[in-house]
Design an enzyme around this catalytic site. Structure first.
Site, mmCIF file in Angstrom:
data_model
loop_
_atom_site.group_PDB
_atom_site.id
_atom_site.type_symbol
_atom_site.label_atom_id
_atom_site.label_comp_id
_atom_site.label_asym_id
_atom_site.label_seq_id
_atom_site.Cartn_x
_atom_site.Cartn_y
_atom_site.Cartn_z
ATOM 1 C CG HIS A 188 -6.924 3.029 3.095
ATOM 2 N ND1 HIS A 188 -5.646 3.012 2.593
ATOM 3 C CD2 HIS A 188 -6.932 2.187 4.145
ATOM 4 C CE1 HIS A 188 -4.914 2.206 3.334
ATOM 5 N NE2 HIS A 188 -5.662 1.694 4.286
ATOM 6 N NE ARG A 291 -7.686 -0.460 7.369
ATOM 7 C CZ ARG A 291 -8.482 -1.419 6.876
ATOM 8 N NH1 ARG A 291 -9.723 -1.524 7.285
ATOM 9 N NH2 ARG A 291 -8.040 -2.261 5.975
ATOM 10 N NE ARG A 327 -3.302 -0.347 10.849
ATOM 11 C CZ ARG A 327 -3.767 -0.528 9.600
ATOM 12 N NH1 ARG A 327 -3.373 -1.574 8.924
ATOM 13 N NH2 ARG A 327 -4.600 0.312 9.090
ATOM 14 C CD GLU A 417 0.195 -4.184 6.689
ATOM 15 O OE1 GLU A 417 -0.824 -3.752 6.137
ATOM 16 O OE2 GLU A 417 0.872 -3.522 7.496
ATOM 17 C CG ASN A 440 -6.204 -4.654 1.806
ATOM 18 O OD1 ASN A 440 -6.764 -5.605 1.285
ATOM 19 N ND2 ASN A 440 -6.748 -3.953 2.778
ATOM 20 C CG ASP A 441 -0.301 -2.278 2.666
ATOM 21 O OD1 ASP A 441 -0.178 -1.592 1.636
ATOM 22 O OD2 ASP A 441 -0.747 -1.824 3.729
ATOM 23 N NE ARG A 451 -3.959 -0.446 0.035
ATOM 24 C CZ ARG A 451 -4.072 -0.709 1.326
ATOM 25 N NH1 ARG A 451 -3.010 -1.045 2.038
ATOM 26 N NH2 ARG A 451 -5.237 -0.659 1.928
ATOM 27 C CB CYS A 488 -7.086 -7.898 9.370
ATOM 28 S SG CYS A 488 -5.431 -7.240 9.243
HETATM 29 C C1 PEP Z 1 -3.835 -4.472 4.672
HETATM 30 O O1 PEP Z 1 -2.865 -3.906 4.177
HETATM 31 O O2 PEP Z 1 -4.348 -5.509 4.194
HETATM 32 C C2 PEP Z 1 -4.470 -3.917 5.876
HETATM 33 C C3 PEP Z 1 -5.406 -4.595 6.527
HETATM 34 O O3 PEP Z 1 -4.106 -2.666 6.265
HETATM 35 P P1 PEP Z 1 -4.596 -1.352 5.463
HETATM 36 O O4 PEP Z 1 -5.584 -1.788 4.432
HETATM 37 O O5 PEP Z 1 -5.186 -0.430 6.447
HETATM 38 O O6 PEP Z 1 -3.322 -0.875 4.890
HETATM 39 MG MG MG Z 2 -1.899 -2.361 5.319
#
Ligand code: PEP
Ligand code: MG
Length: 563
Positions: A188, A291, A327, A417, A440-441, A451, A488
């Site tokens: 993040h 977010r 979200r 995710e 990402n997740d 991550r 996203c």
């Molecule tokens: C993701 O996981 O790709 C996502 C967009 O949510 P975050 O990065 O806030 O977990």
């Molecule tokens: Mg995520």
């Protein structure tokens, strides 16, 4: 004088910067070599002075804070630093013979235990108490206080790593760039840096040691290159890179589409109402990820219905008729909430985070959904879409959709995710109107790679064929049900990867606003059929490296200037 050195890391927020460094210090802990206290009264006096100093510096920071909530937190922490109970506790430890830093640590632990027992607001103060402990310990040891230092001139921050809460409060006017030794590309912190438009590179090994003499540093946050003590020709080369990039970007405006007109909506990732106002000024088509949890972090209690309604209304107003995908609260794991603590978990990323936390605290979700519905009524021209994070099953999607629709929200979706949602996407999509892939997740859970662990960057690369296969499955579900799939996660902001995603069937890409121009320019250089070909090459590749190389080989050569 420092010698010129070039270091390489992972670029996570494009742009170049050059300037003096400011080091973000880590907490130091107990001095293992300190002597036991032989004069507890004198040591007690010294600790009092140190704590007074900590309180004064916190008050000073409170005065400079750029939001009312961080001001209030800093002021409250300053008061706690000179709390009589805490000081008495430290005196007691000193009398038992502990050295000064050990006495501080032990007394803080006892005090923290008491606060935890009291629960509620008092338990939430434990984090502040630890902050005081770390600042006081550093002072006693004659070292700089941990955290982001007060900047006297625009500087490049160098840190082992930064917590999302620290990054969120950075001032882009003062912070020219961010370089971290650790940290992951989808952490993040990296995301927030791109959000703030601050050039950044993570995983720059050796940076701490290279800047010991405090030289000037140049940073290319696109390719992740750092030059310590840059020469004049480095400066010229950096400027040339910026020029080529600007040429490749020239004329990138309007709606997102491939060269032959296949539409791809280009949207912004945002975290606050302020972000929304800034992003809305960009040439883009709305927000594909708000977010919303950033409204909940770093607070002692949840924001009220009124406050949330006000924020969401401001976000919708900022984008007018453009789409805004909100979200719902995605807390837990690296984004803990003190007021919704469900207790210690061995593996928080696999625990009650995201929608699972909402299921345990329905009150939080219902207030949020109601606030969103009210905001939508206040801005009827807005195109509001609402989605749930961390969905794994059909039941979860159904549960969320029923709750969201009950409040009158018009468009309800889920984030993909988890591998579970990806490979069963057609079934999950039957319950909702759309899905957005959080790469990402999805990458973290597909590859079983945290991550937050910068060392696992290769496993977490969006070019991993396994991740791409998950995305393909998700898109197949979208085709089967006629529901749109977006992306996203950070992968959507990489101009080369964006082509692959579009080739896989993704209809919208959401990213840090500053990345939209490059992605749009990349799309305009290629036909949809080429994107499809790229997608096939990438999914069929045996390794992440092969996947990227195969795609780059058939891309327009000018695209390289955008990477
Ligand atoms: C993701 O996981 O790709 C996502 C967009 O949510 P975050 O990065 O806030 O977990
Ligand atoms: Mg995520």
């Amino acid at each position: 004088m420092t010698d010129r050195r070039v270091l390489h890391g992972i670029g996570v927020s494009a742009g170049t910067a050059s300037g003096p460094v400011a080091v973000v210090t880590q907490a130091v802990g107990i001095d293992e070599h300190e002597a036991a206290s032989v004069d507890p009264a004198a040591d007690g006096e010294r600790v009092r002075e140190v704590l007074e100093g900590v309180a004064a510096s916190l008050r000073e920071r409170a005065e400079r804070a750029n939001s009312e909530s961080s001001k209030a937190v800093l002021e409250a922490t300053a008061v706690l630093a000179t709390d009589k109970g805490l000081i008495r506790g430290i005196d007691k430890e000193l009398k038992k013979g502990a050295g000064v830093t050990k006495a501080i640590h032990d007394a803080v632990e006892v005090y923290a235990g008491k606060l935890r027992k009291l629960g509620g607001y008092m338990a939430e103060r434990v984090t502040d108490l630890y902050d005081i402990r770390d600042r006081a310990t550093a002072r006693v040891r004659g070292l700089p206080e941990p955290g982001v230092p007060a900047l006297s001139q625009p500087s490049i921050l160098v840190a082992e790593d930064l917590a999302p809460a620290e990054t969120a409060t950075l001032d882009p006017e003062q912070v020219l760039g961010i370089i971290t030794e650790a940290g992951g590309a989808t952490s993040h912190t990296a995301i927030l840096a791109a959000q703030l438009g601050i050039p950044a590179a993570v995983q720059v090994k050796g940076i701490a040691e290279a800047i010991i003499d405090g030289p000037v540093v140049a940073l290319d946050g696109g390719v992740g290159e750092v030059i310590v003590a840059p020469t004049d020709s480095d400066a010229t080369e950096l400027a040339e890179r910026s020029r080529r990039r600007a040429a490749a970007l020239a004329g990138s405006s309007g709606e997102g589409a491939t060269r032959d007109g296949s539409r791809v909506k280009l949207l912004a990732n945002i975290g606050t109402a302020e972000d929304a106002e800034k992003a809305a000024k960009y040439d883009l088509e709305g927000s594909g990820l708000f977010r919303s949890e950033f409204l909940f972090l770093d607070r002692d209690s949840a924001p009220s219905l009124e406050e949330q309604t006000e924020t969401y209304t401001a976000v919708l107003r900022a984008f007018g008729e453009r789409r805004v995908v909100v979200r719902t609260l995605d807390a837990g794991a690296d984004k803990p909430l003190s007021f919704a603590d469900l207790g210690e978990e061995e593996n928080p990323a696999l625990g009650r985070r995201g929608l699972r936390l909402s299921q345990a605290r329905e009150d939080l979700l219902d207030t949020q959904l109601e606030a969103l519905a009210q905001a939508h009524r206040a801005v009827p021209e807005s195109e509001l879409w609402v989605m749930a994070p961390m969905v794994a099953t059909v039941e979860e999607a159904r549960w969320f959709a029923a709750r969201a629709r009950a409040t009158g929200l018009p468009k309800v979706g889920v984030m993909v995710e988890t591998p579970a949602a990806a490979i069963r996407s057609a079934h999950v999509l039957e319950e909702v109107d759309f899905a957005s892939i959080g790469t990402n997740d999805l990458s973290q859970y597909t590859m079983a790679a945290d991550r937050m662990q910068g060392e696992l960057a290769e496993l977490l690369s969006p070019w991993q064929p396994a991740l791409l296969a998950m995305i393909r499955e998700t898109c197949r579900g979208g085709e089967a049900t006629g529901k749109p799939i977006g992306v996203c996660g950070e992968a959507g902001g990489d101009p080369l990867m964006a082509l692959v995603l579009v080739g896989l069937g993704v209809k919208s890409l959401s990213m840090a606003p500053g990345k939209v121009r490059a992605v749009r320019a990349a799309l305009r250089m290629h036909d949809f059929d080429t994107c499809r070909q790229m997608a096939n090459y990438a999914v069929d590749a045996r390794t992440a490296r092969d996947a990227r190389e195969a795609v780059l080989a058939i891309a327009d050569p000018v695209l390289r200037d955008l990477l």
